[in-house]
Scaffold this active site. Structure first.
Site, mmCIF file in Angstrom:
data_model
loop_
_atom_site.group_PDB
_atom_site.id
_atom_site.type_symbol
_atom_site.label_atom_id
_atom_site.label_comp_id
_atom_site.label_asym_id
_atom_site.label_seq_id
_atom_site.Cartn_x
_atom_site.Cartn_y
_atom_site.Cartn_z
ATOM 1 N N LYS A 275 16.172 131.368 46.493
ATOM 2 C CA LYS A 275 15.255 131.780 47.932
ATOM 3 C C LYS A 275 14.543 132.952 47.598
ATOM 4 O O LYS A 275 14.736 133.674 46.475
ATOM 5 C CB LYS A 275 16.319 131.940 48.961
ATOM 6 C CG LYS A 275 16.652 130.705 49.772
ATOM 7 C CD LYS A 275 17.512 130.950 50.806
ATOM 8 C CE LYS A 275 17.908 129.819 51.669
ATOM 9 N NZ LYS A 275 17.005 128.977 52.083
ATOM 10 N N ARG A 349 22.977 119.509 53.448
ATOM 11 C CA ARG A 349 23.061 118.042 53.469
ATOM 12 C C ARG A 349 23.952 117.473 52.330
ATOM 13 O O ARG A 349 24.651 116.688 52.580
ATOM 14 C CB ARG A 349 21.875 117.304 53.734
ATOM 15 C CG ARG A 349 20.967 117.668 52.218
ATOM 16 C CD ARG A 349 19.552 117.327 52.431
ATOM 17 N NE ARG A 349 18.686 118.543 53.109
ATOM 18 C CZ ARG A 349 17.349 118.588 53.221
ATOM 19 N NH1 ARG A 349 16.510 117.431 52.750
ATOM 20 N NH2 ARG A 349 16.739 119.524 53.766
HETATM 21 N N1 BES Z 1 20.312 127.232 55.196
HETATM 22 C C1 BES Z 1 18.946 126.631 54.917
HETATM 23 C C2 BES Z 1 18.208 126.683 56.257
HETATM 24 C C3 BES Z 1 17.785 127.890 57.033
HETATM 25 C C4 BES Z 1 16.617 128.638 56.736
HETATM 26 C C5 BES Z 1 18.622 128.467 58.043
HETATM 27 C C6 BES Z 1 16.430 129.661 57.505
HETATM 28 C C7 BES Z 1 18.294 129.596 58.729
HETATM 29 C C8 BES Z 1 17.021 130.063 58.578
HETATM 30 C C9 BES Z 1 18.739 125.450 53.983
HETATM 31 O O1 BES Z 1 19.970 125.336 53.308
HETATM 32 C C10 BES Z 1 17.808 125.350 53.423
HETATM 33 O O2 BES Z 1 17.502 126.138 52.478
HETATM 34 N N2 BES Z 1 17.007 124.403 53.759
HETATM 35 C C11 BES Z 1 15.737 124.312 53.169
HETATM 36 C C12 BES Z 1 15.356 122.944 52.853
HETATM 37 C C13 BES Z 1 14.209 122.547 51.895
HETATM 38 C C14 BES Z 1 14.641 122.975 50.299
HETATM 39 C C15 BES Z 1 13.884 120.948 51.955
HETATM 40 C C16 BES Z 1 14.365 124.691 53.989
HETATM 41 O O3 BES Z 1 14.609 124.585 55.185
HETATM 42 O O4 BES Z 1 13.633 125.430 53.611
HETATM 43 MN MN MN Z 2 19.554 126.201 51.367
#
Ligand code: BES
Ligand code: MN
Ligand code: ZN
Length: 499
Positions: A275, A349
């Site tokens: 990230k 997931r």
């Molecule tokens: N934990 C995150 C989702 C999230 C993002 C929660 C911002 C709270 C605030 C999750 O694991 C994630 O990173 N999801 C990705 C999925 C994508 C790679 C398909 C996302 O939402 O960007």
């Molecule tokens: Mn994630």
């Protein structure tokens, strides 16, 4: 916070009186106004106080009473009052009393009205619940906090006509609040303190004394059993993943349970699909779903709900390292389905698919609710006012939405669609962990989970990424971890308890 209900008056720093729409005093208010040489009426007039719902006016140091302050608390139009309004009034009151440094308060619970949908006892109890929930602070790491910054309020005594039913209702609500506080504590803890092993230790310590059977699976068990997806997410971290189940048996012996499954990523760096830096600290609350499941199980056991319920949380830390999983890896999940990991940041997931399958194989639930801070996309869709609800059963979804409205933790029913399911087909494995476009990102995540739900099982997925944490004070939830979901699901369970 000490909450009491009585018919008699108590000595207190603050006296709280209700004021109706337009600034009208009720019986005790009128009497107090006389005693204070009309200080109340003059203050109402001077400030043009309208007595709107949850608005307040504080009269400091009034002559003729022993109270330091009199809080005039607006309740608005009586016929529009609902239980949620009383909760909001109680929540607001907590802030006012602390702002005026009161340690004790007496609330004259006089509404000048009767209500057709609920009793006085329910209303007073719900107000007390709002007050208690808003008194939460996570300040254990503030070692230099100035004394005058600390909340002062310790006790609130409610003067009601019939204390016995109010005490009884509140006793349960207080236990549920205890569950909410556990969730908030877990979500607030920093990721160096809360990691899979320490999380599992807290679950054992908190829930075992309540009669819940807690079982912890360690990395070697997870590996041996074939949970390749959970293992993949945890393998990049020095902290090994865990899977914890919590079994509560409060219902008929033969009754199949309802299950609650939570995403417990104690820190989500994204892994090799790293990230961006700014804001990454927020990913300490990526275990919010698991936090809710834990708090809910505590609430259910504490109030001895007549239900069989099982909580399962998958705990892992998503880190980049030489042992981390890579984009392109293909792993075998517990269900036997192979998963192509194309983005290591879509890890929620992955851990959930194994937790969901394990839950179904081991406990045979009729209904499953999973909770997860699963996608950023749900925040784009619904902001911070609703959690996204996906389900394979519309009646089940409606039942949950009813509970969400009762409590004020709002859900929005989101669609599933075969086209989004298809987008998860991989040429190399049974399924891939991202759809490959950003379209309907919360729904494609939900579809991934759906592939791991057995036919006949009623399933609902709550994407709580937008609501697990709040950057502003809300009703019954100060800034920080909200505990969203505990009270909502407790309300749902009330609806399915055996007589
Ligand atoms: N934990 C995150 C989702 C999230 C993002 C929660 C911002 C709270 C605030 C999750 O694991 C994630 O990173 N999801 C990705 C999925 C994508 C790679 C398909 C996302 O939402 O960007
Ligand atoms: Mn994630
Ligand atoms: Zn995540």
């Amino acid at each position: 916070m000490k909450i009491t209900f009585d018919t008699k008056s108590a000595k207190s720093d603050a006296l709280v009186l209700f004021v109706t729409d337009g600034g009208g005093l009720l019986e005790t208010g009128k009497k107090t106004d006389k005693k204070t040489k009309s200080a109340l009426k003059r203050a109402i007039k001077a400030e043009k106080f309208q007595g709107k719902k949850a608005q307040s006016l504080v009269v400091s140091g009034p002559a003729g009473t022993s109270h330091d302050v009199i809080v005039l608390m607006g309740v608005g139009k009586q016929r529009e009052l609902t239980l949620k309004c009383f909760e909001k009034i109680g929540s607001a009151l907590c802030g006012v009393l602390n702002a005026h440094k009161a340690a004790t308060a007496e609330v004259i619970f006089e509404t000048g009205s009767t209500f057709k949908d609920f009793s006085e006892a329910e209303a007073a109890s719900r107000m007390a619940t709002g007050l208690v929930l808003n008194s939460y602070r996570f300040d254990k790491y503030l070692t230099r906090q100035a004394k005058d910054k600390k909340p002062t309020l310790r006790a609130a005594a409610f003067k009601v006509a019939e204390p016995a039913p109010a005490r009884k209702i509140f006793a349960d609500e207080q236990k549920v609040a205890g569950g909410v506080f556990l969730t908030r504590d877990l979500v607030s803890e920093p990721p160096n303190v809360l990691y899979p092993e320490s999380f599992a230790d807290i679950i054992r310590k908190e829930l075992t004394p309540l009669g819940i059977e807690v079982k912890v699976l360690h990395a070697k068990d997870i590996q041996k059993m074939g949970m390749g997806a959970l293992m993949a997410v945890g393998q990049g971290s020095a902290r090994e993943p865990k899977l914890v189940s919590m079994e509560y048996k409060g219902g008929d012996k033969k009754q199949k349970p309802v299950a609650f499954v939570g995403k417990g990523v104690t820190f989500d760096t994204g892994g090799i699909s790293l990230k961006p830096g700014p804001g990454m600290e927020e990913m300490k609350w990526d275990m919010g779903g698991a936090g809710v499941v834990t708090g809910l199980m505590k609430a259910l056991a504490a109030r001895q709900a007549r239900v069989n319920a099982v909580g399962v949380v998958a705990l892992a830390e998503n880190m980049p390292s030489g042992t981390a999983c890579r984009p392109g890896d293909i792993v075998t999940s517990l269900s036997g389905q192979t998963v192509e990991i194309l983005n290591t940041d879509a890890e929620g997931r992955l851990i959930l698919c194994d937790a969901l399958w394990y839950t179904q194989e081991k406990f045979h639930p009729t209904h499953i609710v999973d909770l997860a801070t699963l996608t950023g996309a749900v925040i784009i869709a619904l902001g911070h006012e609703y959690a996204g609800l996906f389900s394979n059963d519309d009646d089940f979804a409606d039942t949950l939405i009813k509970s969400s409205r009762n409590i004020g933790e709002e859900l929005w029913h989101m669609p599933l669609n075969d086209a989004w399911d298809k987008a998860l087909d991989s040429p190399a494995a049974d399924v891939k962990n991202i759809a490959g476009s950003r379209e309907a990102g919360s729904a494609t995540a939900a579809h991934f989970l759906k592939r791991f739900i057995k036919s006949g099982v009623k399933w609902a997925h709550l994407d709580i990424a937008g609501v697990a944490w709040t950057n502003k004070d809300r009703t019954s939830a100060p800034k920080g971890a909200t505990g969203f979901g505990v009270r909502l699901l407790d309300d749902y369970v009330r609806g399915i308890e055996t007589e």
